[in-house]
Structures are given as C-alpha cells and as structure tokens.
Design a protein around this motif. Sequence first.
Motif, PDB file in Angstrom:
ATOM      1  N   ILE A 129      -2.043   6.223   3.311  1.00  0.00           N
ATOM      2  CA  ILE A 129      -1.655   4.825   3.155  1.00  0.00           C
ATOM      3  C   ILE A 129      -0.457   4.472   4.029  1.00  0.00           C
ATOM      4  O   ILE A 129       0.407   3.697   3.657  1.00  0.00           O
ATOM      5  CB  ILE A 129      -1.355   4.487   1.684  1.00  0.00           C
ATOM      6  CG1 ILE A 129      -0.364   5.484   1.077  1.00  0.00           C
ATOM      7  CG2 ILE A 129      -2.631   4.426   0.878  1.00  0.00           C
ATOM      8  CD1 ILE A 129       0.054   5.124  -0.336  1.00  0.00           C
ATOM      9  N   LEU A 158       0.822  -1.210   0.000  1.00  0.00           N
ATOM     10  CA  LEU A 158       0.000   0.000   0.000  1.00  0.00           C
ATOM     11  C   LEU A 158       0.857   1.261   0.000  1.00  0.00           C
ATOM     12  O   LEU A 158       0.567   2.223  -0.715  1.00  0.00           O
ATOM     13  CB  LEU A 158      -0.921   0.010   1.221  1.00  0.00           C
ATOM     14  CG  LEU A 158      -2.022  -1.056   1.298  1.00  0.00           C
ATOM     15  CD1 LEU A 158      -2.749  -0.961   2.633  1.00  0.00           C
ATOM     16  CD2 LEU A 158      -2.998  -0.929   0.157  1.00  0.00           C
ATOM     17  N   TYR A 167      -5.715   3.536   5.844  1.00  0.00           N
ATOM     18  CA  TYR A 167      -6.153   3.531   4.445  1.00  0.00           C
ATOM     19  C   TYR A 167      -7.671   3.392   4.363  1.00  0.00           C
ATOM     20  O   TYR A 167      -8.349   4.161   3.670  1.00  0.00           O
ATOM     21  CB  TYR A 167      -5.449   2.391   3.714  1.00  0.00           C
ATOM     22  CG  TYR A 167      -5.924   2.130   2.310  1.00  0.00           C
ATOM     23  CD1 TYR A 167      -5.716   3.063   1.290  1.00  0.00           C
ATOM     24  CD2 TYR A 167      -6.552   0.934   1.986  1.00  0.00           C
ATOM     25  CE1 TYR A 167      -6.134   2.811  -0.007  1.00  0.00           C
ATOM     26  CE2 TYR A 167      -6.970   0.672   0.697  1.00  0.00           C
ATOM     27  CZ  TYR A 167      -6.762   1.612  -0.297  1.00  0.00           C
ATOM     28  OH  TYR A 167      -7.177   1.354  -1.578  1.00  0.00           O
ATOM     29  N   PHE A 187      -3.415   3.122  -5.355  1.00  0.00           N
ATOM     30  CA  PHE A 187      -3.571   3.563  -3.973  1.00  0.00           C
ATOM     31  C   PHE A 187      -3.292   5.044  -3.775  1.00  0.00           C
ATOM     32  O   PHE A 187      -3.695   5.621  -2.767  1.00  0.00           O
ATOM     33  CB  PHE A 187      -2.654   2.744  -3.059  1.00  0.00           C
ATOM     34  CG  PHE A 187      -2.834   1.268  -3.224  1.00  0.00           C
ATOM     35  CD1 PHE A 187      -4.009   0.649  -2.832  1.00  0.00           C
ATOM     36  CD2 PHE A 187      -1.843   0.483  -3.795  1.00  0.00           C
ATOM     37  CE1 PHE A 187      -4.196  -0.705  -3.004  1.00  0.00           C
ATOM     38  CE2 PHE A 187      -2.015  -0.889  -3.965  1.00  0.00           C
ATOM     39  CZ  PHE A 187      -3.203  -1.471  -3.571  1.00  0.00           C
TER      40      PHE A 187
END
Length: 414
Positions: A246, A218, A252, A239
């Motif tokens: 993140i 991520l 997230y 992402f």
Amino acid sequence: MHSPVVIHWAPWLFSMAGPALSDGAVAVRDTCIVEVGPFSDLRGRIPGADIVDHPDCVLMPGLVNAHIHLELSHLAHLAQQGESLPFVDWLETMLAERERLGAVGTVVEEAAQKTLQSQYDTGVIALADIGNTPLARTLTKQFPGIVFPFLEYLGLGRRSLVPALKKLARQGDDIACTAHAPYSTHPELIRALKKRADQQRFMFPIHVAEPASETNLLCEGRGELADFLRRRGFYENVFQGAGIDITGSVRYLHSLGVLDAKTICVHGVHVSRDEIRLLQQAGAKVCLCPGSNRFLQVGRAPVTDYLARGILPGLGTDSAASNPELSIWQEMRCVAHDHPAVDPMAIMAMATIGGAKTLGIEAGYGTLEPGKSASLLAVSIPGFMTEQQDVAEYLVQSGCEGRIAWVNNGSGEQ
C-alpha cells in the motif's frame, strides 16, 4: 447488390493511423470504410464513385469519452458556480445535493439525456458511463454511437462486504459491474468485481490516485479523505494484509491482482514512475480527466511520464458536477495547457485511438482505416492553414469552436 462507394474529400485528413495528409480522402460503403489515402489515388482507383467535398475541413475519427457519469448531469450547477472546490469539500457537497434532489426521476433522466446528446453533437462516437443506477442502460438505444454502461459498487467496511457480494451474485450476466475506488471499496469486493469482469470479458474501470489523500488513507489511515470517511461512519482499516503493498494506489491494485490489460485506471494523477512502469508491464489502460482534476484541485497527471513509457492515455470528461464543460475538445485544451511540451498530434491521439484502446474498441473505432466504422467527423478550420502542425494545434486549441459535422455512411452531414 453492393451499395455505391462514396469518396469524402477534404483539404486535410487526420486518420490517426499514420501521418496527416493534405488533399486526403476517405472512401466509404454503407457503414464501413473502404479505402483511405490521397484524393487523387482514391479517385483513380474507384472510378464512378460519388464524391462529397468538405472544403475548409479536416476529416478525422469520432472522439471517445472514456469516462463520464451521466446520472450526475442534474448536478451541473455544482460546477457552474465560478469557484472550484477541493476534492473532499466537493464530495460532501455533491452527496448532500444528490440526496436533496434525488438520484432518480424525470429530472435526472432528462439531464442525462441532454448530456448524452451533447456528447454526440460535439463529436463523441463512444463513451463509458459509470453509475449507481440503471439509467445509462435505458439511454443506450437513444445514442447513435456506443455507450458502455458500468454499474458501480462501493463499500469499505466488512459489514457491507457480504451484502455487496450477494448483490453482485444476483446481477444479470449482461450487466458490467465495477469498483468505485480503492479508498471506498473493500479489497475483497474489488477482487470479486474484477474476477466477474474477467469471466464476462468486460473492461474494469476504477478511479485511481485522484486525490493525494487517497495514498495517505491507504498507507497510514490518515488525511482529509480518511477524516471524511470517519465523519460518515464508513472508515475501517481493511487495507493491511499479507502480500498487500500500500505504498501507492497502483501498487495496491497490483498487489490485489486486479491490474491487467482490461483494467482502466481513471484519473491516475498521483502515480509514481515506478507505478507507471507497473501499468506498462501489466498493459493496463489509463484515462485522464484533466478538466475535473482542475476543478477539484487534485493536481496534474504525469502525462509525459505516461507517454515516455509507451502508455497512450484516453481522455474522459468525468461528470457535469465536477467539470464546468463536458467536452473532449476542452479536455484536449487542458492537456495542451498543462503540458505544453506534448505534441498536439499526441493529444489528438489520446482523444481518438487512445480512448478506443482504453475501451477495447480499437478494431472498429479510433482511426480511419479500411474495415473500420464509416462514422467520421468533418471539422471546419480556417482556409489559410497549409501546415499540418498549425492544423493540429488549431484542432487541439479550438476544435469545438468550429463547425463539427458527422459524415455517416456516405449520406453527408447530420
């Protein structure tokens, strides 16, 4: 005309709604608990009630398995080979084996049905099943308790997003849909699934922070999980975006706006204390799967930090493909072994009221209280136990090794 009241007596009563009682009892009528308390009090207040004795037993609520994958039961041999596997190695092996053996068919159905029956036989009254096929929906009528089937969506790339959203729009309103994990599901698909779940008042379970490599993927698009997705041609860096944090899996999801009281974060192994604070503030639920975490070598969840923040997790077995023993009793043992400072009563609470709250069924299950379900367990213990702490430790360490009987509707044992 009312059915007669039946009083069930045992040397110990663990209602999970208050202190344990010695010489306790539960009065039931039909499918409902009428009263709970000391046996002498109930017998005095309900004269003429039938009395059923459960000597050398503890009366307690049915267990809750808050996370299982029934449709992977035919892959149980993957967890029975004597050696555990790192997460990505297992993932590749499981997917290849599922492709080789098939994801549907008689063998799959029979294995799932056997697993479901075993859950009930070992004291589970309710479970949440995550699957990619309609299998669990066909099994719900065969289970004496409650099955919550969730249809799982995944697809990380932008090319798969539109087809997935169109498929989601065609789903029947009675089908609960959810996302697989942050590392495998496009953020817009996660948001769409959560929006639909909220509209239909479904819970929203999602695998979160299971392997450490999820955070690496991520945050930086690297690590073994990112390499795995690249090998399969599925990786896209979707992402990065305005307002998306993140720095961790929970952060997230919080940035996506999908973290609330109906979100179930399954596994929750690699979660910071700051993220635990976010979970607590959002009222989000947590489901631990320590047996599977052991087998897949992903680490131990921060149980004491969860409890310190007032979060009582539920427990789940995950699938037979990643856990050698699908038993909530074994999950309790794993928690006790990994976190010896945690009170055995707190571990039992995870397996009962913790799981019930995780699935949103605490109004009827998880504790023995008036008005709740009369399906309760009588679990045998050695007759010489006279201290509550000893009984609790025995149940956590050896509960499934004793005789477990369902006490239903005043009809005795099943």
